[in-house]
Scaffold this motif. Structure first.
Motif, mmCIF file in Angstrom:
data_model
loop_
_atom_site.group_PDB
_atom_site.id
_atom_site.type_symbol
_atom_site.label_atom_id
_atom_site.label_comp_id
_atom_site.label_asym_id
_atom_site.label_seq_id
_atom_site.Cartn_x
_atom_site.Cartn_y
_atom_site.Cartn_z
ATOM 1 N N ARG A 1 -30.957 39.701 75.918
ATOM 2 C CA ARG A 1 -30.867 39.908 74.417
ATOM 3 C C ARG A 1 -31.255 38.868 73.727
ATOM 4 N N LEU A 2 -30.465 37.735 74.166
ATOM 5 C CA LEU A 2 -30.652 36.416 73.335
ATOM 6 C C LEU A 2 -32.318 35.875 73.527
ATOM 7 N N ALA B 1 -31.181 34.268 66.291
ATOM 8 C CA ALA B 1 -30.061 33.891 66.373
ATOM 9 C C ALA B 1 -29.987 32.308 66.882
ATOM 10 N N ILE C 1 -26.675 30.161 67.879
ATOM 11 C CA ILE C 1 -26.447 30.258 69.312
ATOM 12 C C ILE C 1 -27.570 29.479 70.288
ATOM 13 N N LYS D 1 -11.866 42.052 76.601
ATOM 14 C CA LYS D 1 -13.177 41.871 75.713
ATOM 15 C C LYS D 1 -12.629 42.422 74.412
ATOM 16 N N SER D 2 -13.075 41.693 73.212
ATOM 17 C CA SER D 2 -13.040 42.226 72.053
ATOM 18 C C SER D 2 -13.862 43.281 71.797
ATOM 19 N N ARG E 1 -15.036 44.096 68.845
ATOM 20 C CA ARG E 1 -16.230 43.929 68.217
ATOM 21 C C ARG E 1 -17.332 43.037 68.959
ATOM 22 N N GLY E 2 -17.108 42.893 70.285
ATOM 23 C CA GLY E 2 -18.122 42.302 71.040
ATOM 24 C C GLY E 2 -17.891 40.918 70.987
ATOM 25 N N GLY E 3 -18.134 40.060 72.328
ATOM 26 C CA GLY E 3 -17.855 38.610 72.087
ATOM 27 C C GLY E 3 -16.561 38.289 72.771
ATOM 28 N N ARG E 4 -15.956 37.178 72.201
ATOM 29 C CA ARG E 4 -14.890 36.861 72.827
ATOM 30 C C ARG E 4 -13.791 37.295 72.023
ATOM 31 N N THR F 1 -9.937 37.538 70.481
ATOM 32 C CA THR F 1 -9.112 36.346 69.782
ATOM 33 C C THR F 1 -7.363 36.757 70.199
#
Length: 210
Positions: free
Chosen positions: A53-54, A80, A83, A110-111, A113-116, A118
């Motif tokens: 993806r990246l 991106a 990143i 996992k979040s 919303r995606g990603g890490r 909080t």
């Protein structure tokens, strides 16, 4: 003394043909260089384990968009950039408020919303409060009291006896993190740039003999 210069029409035509050949050669060379650099950067990113993806965020655009020119160019960039740039430079990351960076452990999940995730989102979703645990050696922790589900994540314990209840580390707290440098985009860009003259010559010769 009067000088008269007669230009042979054949010479004019030959010069025009050479200019046209040069335009085709430069344009083709820049397109090849841009396409090659895009492929090299994508391979570099996937090879560093950063995912397709990246890698697919790397794009290219040729100028002019159509036709040929001696001033042809190719632009290669990432959609991106923050990143990709971070993995290219290996920056030192600090908390915005000057306190702690919260790094989620596997028990955090996992979040949505995606990603890490909080700490705030974790508390809202789990219905549990996180407790700060300071450690002199090693990172401090945010922990929660609950039970572990089948995914190894901490959830509210319904047991009245406290059976199965554990204190699980959810987040590591560190003042700063040094992101490792995993890419070297400049190296591939320099290689692409160094290869342009050879591509121009190759395309010019091919245009004459084709």
């Amino acid at each position: 003394m009067r000088l008269k210069l007669d230009i042979d029409p054949d010479i004019v035509a030959m010069m025009a043909a050479e200019v046209a050949a040069g335009e085709r050669a430069v344009t083709a060379a820049m397109r090849e260089a841009g396409t090659g650099l895009k492929a090299a950067w994508r391979l570099l990113i996937t090879g560093a384990g950063l995912g397709a993806r990246l890698a697919n965020s790397i794009r290219s655009q040729n100028f002019p968009r159509s036709g040929e020119s001696l001033d042809a160019a190719s632009l290669v960039w990432s959609k991106a950039p923050v990143i990709v740039g971070a993995h290219d430079t290996g920056p030192l990351i600090r908390s915005k408020d000057g306190l702690w960076l919260a790094i989620p452990l596997p028990a955090a999940g996992k979040s949505l919303r995606g990603g890490r995730i909080t700490p705030g989102e974790w508390e809202r979703r789990r219905g549990l409060r996180l407790r700060f645990v300071y450690r002199r050696t090693g990172p401090s922790l945010l922990v929660a009291e609950g039970r572990l589900n089948t995914k190894g994540q901490t959830v509210v314990s319904r047991s009245k006896t406290g059976r199965g209840k554990v204190t699980a580390p959810i987040f590591l707290l560190v003042p700063q993190v040094k992101l490792p440098k995993r890419l070297d985009l400049a190296r591939d860009a320099d290689r692409a740039l160094d290869g342009v003259p050879g591509l121009i010559v190759a395309n010019w010769v091919e245009g004459r003999t084709g």
